[in-house]
Design an enzyme around this catalytic site. Sequence first.
Site, PDB file in Angstrom:
ATOM      1  N   ASN A 173       1.049   0.283   5.889  1.00 12.67           N
ATOM      2  CA  ASN A 173       1.571  -0.450   4.730  1.00 12.67           C
ATOM      3  C   ASN A 173       2.404  -1.602   5.276  1.00 12.67           C
ATOM      4  OD1 ASN A 173       2.804  -1.333   2.360  1.00 12.67           O
ATOM      5  ND2 ASN A 173       4.469   0.130   2.611  1.00 12.67           N
ATOM      6  N   GLY A 174       2.170  -2.813   4.777  1.00 16.56           N
ATOM      7  CA  GLY A 174       2.922  -3.973   5.271  1.00 16.56           C
ATOM      8  C   GLY A 174       1.982  -4.987   5.873  1.00 16.56           C
ATOM      9  N   TRP A 191      -3.416  -2.145  -1.449  1.00 16.29           N
ATOM     10  CA  TRP A 191      -3.285  -3.382  -2.234  1.00 16.29           C
ATOM     11  C   TRP A 191      -3.627  -4.483  -1.244  1.00 16.29           C
ATOM     12  CZ3 TRP A 191       0.600  -7.545  -2.471  1.00 16.29           C
ATOM     13  CH2 TRP A 191       0.433  -8.367  -3.598  1.00 16.29           C
ATOM     14  N   GLU A 203       0.679 -10.252 -17.296  1.00 16.83           N
ATOM     15  CA  GLU A 203       0.419  -9.153 -16.354  1.00 16.83           C
ATOM     16  C   GLU A 203      -0.730  -8.248 -16.801  1.00 16.83           C
ATOM     17  OE1 GLU A 203       4.481  -7.701 -14.143  1.00 16.83           O
ATOM     18  OE2 GLU A 203       4.427  -7.475 -16.315  1.00 16.83           O
ATOM     19  N   LYS A 250       4.857 -10.084 -19.562  1.00 17.22           N
ATOM     20  CA  LYS A 250       4.130  -8.860 -19.932  1.00 17.22           C
ATOM     21  C   LYS A 250       2.705  -9.198 -20.367  1.00 17.22           C
ATOM     22  CE  LYS A 250       6.082  -6.509 -18.325  1.00 17.22           C
ATOM     23  NZ  LYS A 250       7.110  -6.719 -17.437  1.00 17.22           N
ATOM     24  N   GLU A 287      10.295 -12.831 -20.288  1.00 19.85           N
ATOM     25  CA  GLU A 287       9.804 -11.478 -20.013  1.00 19.85           C
ATOM     26  C   GLU A 287       8.625 -11.115 -20.915  1.00 19.85           C
ATOM     27  OE1 GLU A 287       9.292  -7.659 -18.483  1.00 19.85           O
ATOM     28  OE2 GLU A 287       9.996  -9.573 -17.679  1.00 19.85           O
ATOM     29  N   LYS A 296       2.914  -2.088  -8.148  1.00 20.76           N
ATOM     30  CA  LYS A 296       4.214  -1.806  -8.758  1.00 20.76           C
ATOM     31  C   LYS A 296       5.358  -2.345  -7.912  1.00 20.76           C
ATOM     32  CE  LYS A 296       6.899   0.087 -11.827  1.00 20.76           C
ATOM     33  NZ  LYS A 296       6.982  -0.627 -13.082  1.00 20.76           N
ATOM     34  N   CYS A 315       0.832  -1.200   0.000  1.00 24.67           N
ATOM     35  CA  CYS A 315       0.000   0.000   0.000  1.00 24.67           C
ATOM     36  C   CYS A 315       0.865   1.248   0.000  1.00 24.67           C
ATOM     37  CB  CYS A 315      -0.863   0.003   1.256  1.00 24.67           C
ATOM     38  SG  CYS A 315      -1.735  -1.535   1.502  1.00 24.67           S
ATOM     39  N   HIS A 326       9.690 -31.822 -23.991  1.00 25.33           N
ATOM     40  CA  HIS A 326       9.689 -32.746 -22.838  1.00 25.33           C
ATOM     41  C   HIS A 326       8.471 -32.517 -21.952  1.00 25.33           C
ATOM     42  CE1 HIS A 326      13.685 -33.787 -24.094  1.00 25.33           C
ATOM     43  NE2 HIS A 326      14.099 -32.556 -23.947  1.00 25.33           N
ATOM     44  N   ARG A 373       1.177   1.948  -6.172  1.00 27.03           N
ATOM     45  CA  ARG A 373       1.559   0.969  -5.158  1.00 27.03           C
ATOM     46  C   ARG A 373       0.395   0.073  -4.759  1.00 27.03           C
ATOM     47  NH1 ARG A 373       6.255   2.889  -2.324  1.00 27.03           N
ATOM     48  NH2 ARG A 373       5.665   1.624  -0.545  1.00 27.03           N
TER      49      ARG A 373
END
Length: 603
Positions: free
Chosen positions: A99-100, A73, A483, A480, A476, A598, A2, A499, A27
């Site tokens: 936050n946390g 968040w 996400e 993307k 990557e 983020k 957060c 395999h 955030r």
Amino acid sequence: MCGIIGYVGGGPVAERLVEGLEVLEYRGYDSAGVAFDLDGSLEVRRVVGPVAQLSEVAGGSRGASGGLGHTRWATHGAVTTENAHPLTSCAGELAVVLNGIVENFSSLRAELEADGHRFASETDAEVVAHLAEDAYAGDLVAAVAAIVPRLRGHFAFAVYHRDEPGRLVATRRACPLVLGRGEEGSYLASMSAAFSSRVEELIYVEDNEIADLRGGEVRLHGLGGEPIDRPGEEPGADLVSDRGAHPSFMAKEIAEQPAAIRGTLSGMLDSHGGPIDCGLPSALFDAEQIVIAACGTAYHAALYGAYLLEEWAQLPCRVEIASEWRYRTKRLAPGTLAIFVSQSGETADTLQAQAHAAALGARTLAISNVGESQLVRQSDAALLTKAGFEIGVAATKTFTAQVVALAALALHFASRRGALSEEQASAYGQELRRLPMLFEKFLEADHPVFEIADRISEQQFFLYLGRGYGLPIALEGALKLKEISYIPTDAYAAGEMKHGPIALLSEDTPVVCVATASPTYEKLVSNILEVRARGASVIAVASDGDEEMQHHADEVIFVPKASCELGPLLCVPALQLLALRVAERRGLNVDRPRNLAKTVTVE
Ligand code: BG6
């Protein structure tokens, strides 16, 4: 993770809080809220959804002398108004933003409920409001000092009490907290950008310190009440949170990659590509082996960097997922350099991994895009990428900047260890310096990415393949797409695909291949033919002039040609734009993808 903010002073309180929350919103954007004093009581306003919605209900703070704000968040408790912060005590006389995570919240909650406290939310954070309510006896600093030792976990929180209007008290343990002193009042927040344009001085809070803000006064105390004197620092440049003519911050940040590469290399290589002093202690180059730990996109950059450190500097180098490595590794060989890559420099898993490596005696190097970040402040040395602030939650320009920073670092090691001849080192250095021009060439070219994306945007599963340096790029590219489009997508070393994962293929499954020139090009062609034999449709990202690939793949996206080591990097903007366009076609918010934040400051 957060974002928290607090303000006390003579300015319009709710406006100042909402202004800061708009910056902190990347955030976490599940819900938002503010609280401020008004006519002897506390006003609390909360919404589920973006800060823009909060600004509609946060007015009417005229006469208030301070308050708190939060953007969430969700970690504990669903996305509801009840679980939105600020959270209050039973009688609503004090409010908390956090936050946390308070890891021992359920035992504390049981104790408090047994004492008669009534909880209004499912959150872990609400225990802080009730503990403070119990501990409060007229002095908020004493109350906070009394409750901190009872809390387990990593957090930063602030408390505001109806009976002490104009006074804010806050503390932290591992999660970021910075204070600001300004003419119009003083601030606290998870990051200085939330208020830096309104203050003349920043003060960073360390673990288990208590910040006490009243009007323009800012004080720090230890948990024992002892005063702490910490010199202030000048605020950095203001954030540019304007996306200009671009439809999204992600689109803008993809377009900013040439500048991000140029800026990052300018501090590490001279105009001829030769290593220049970038302020790293020379002892760092005595490393005998390297371990790189990171999360998410930064992990993929670390993978690419490790391949270059091994190839160019002849240094054994392994890459680890920070959250795994932190709990698995019990010792490190002498002479180990531990590198931690994190654009924000605040990711809890990476911070904890760095602290662990330091405790095991390793020299630690941070590679980050934020100079004021915790990772930079707690590591032995730091290399800063110069990508500029990144607002889009899905990392783009910081990925490329991290890869070129690691590539330049590999050249530094190579030249100090004599692992590359001067010609070779200079050739690679010059090629790195040419990358911005090659990225511009692709970004300005008339490429088929959007047309291809429009055709495949309704597909329900994607597979990405790469070999060698192409593998981190394939990983990557797939990340993307996951996400921002939420489409189930997998990425594999192309040789590994047969395999097992080949079973996932069906008619028309889009298979995206990083297929630039490489020593294993022919092997990759075989892999492409293997998936086509299953009816899949292959989109190859290949080097300019590679006509052969047009015979093997269904579609080819050509990118500027480069060496085997750096060629796959030129595929990055194509893969980013492919994901962007597919998500746009699905009408999704590419800057604020669901469930993501983020930077995640919880383990
Ligand atoms: C996630 C972000 O929370 O953290 C990713 O959504 C990012 O984009 C990852 O790659 C790691 O972040 P950082 O700041 O440590 O590089």
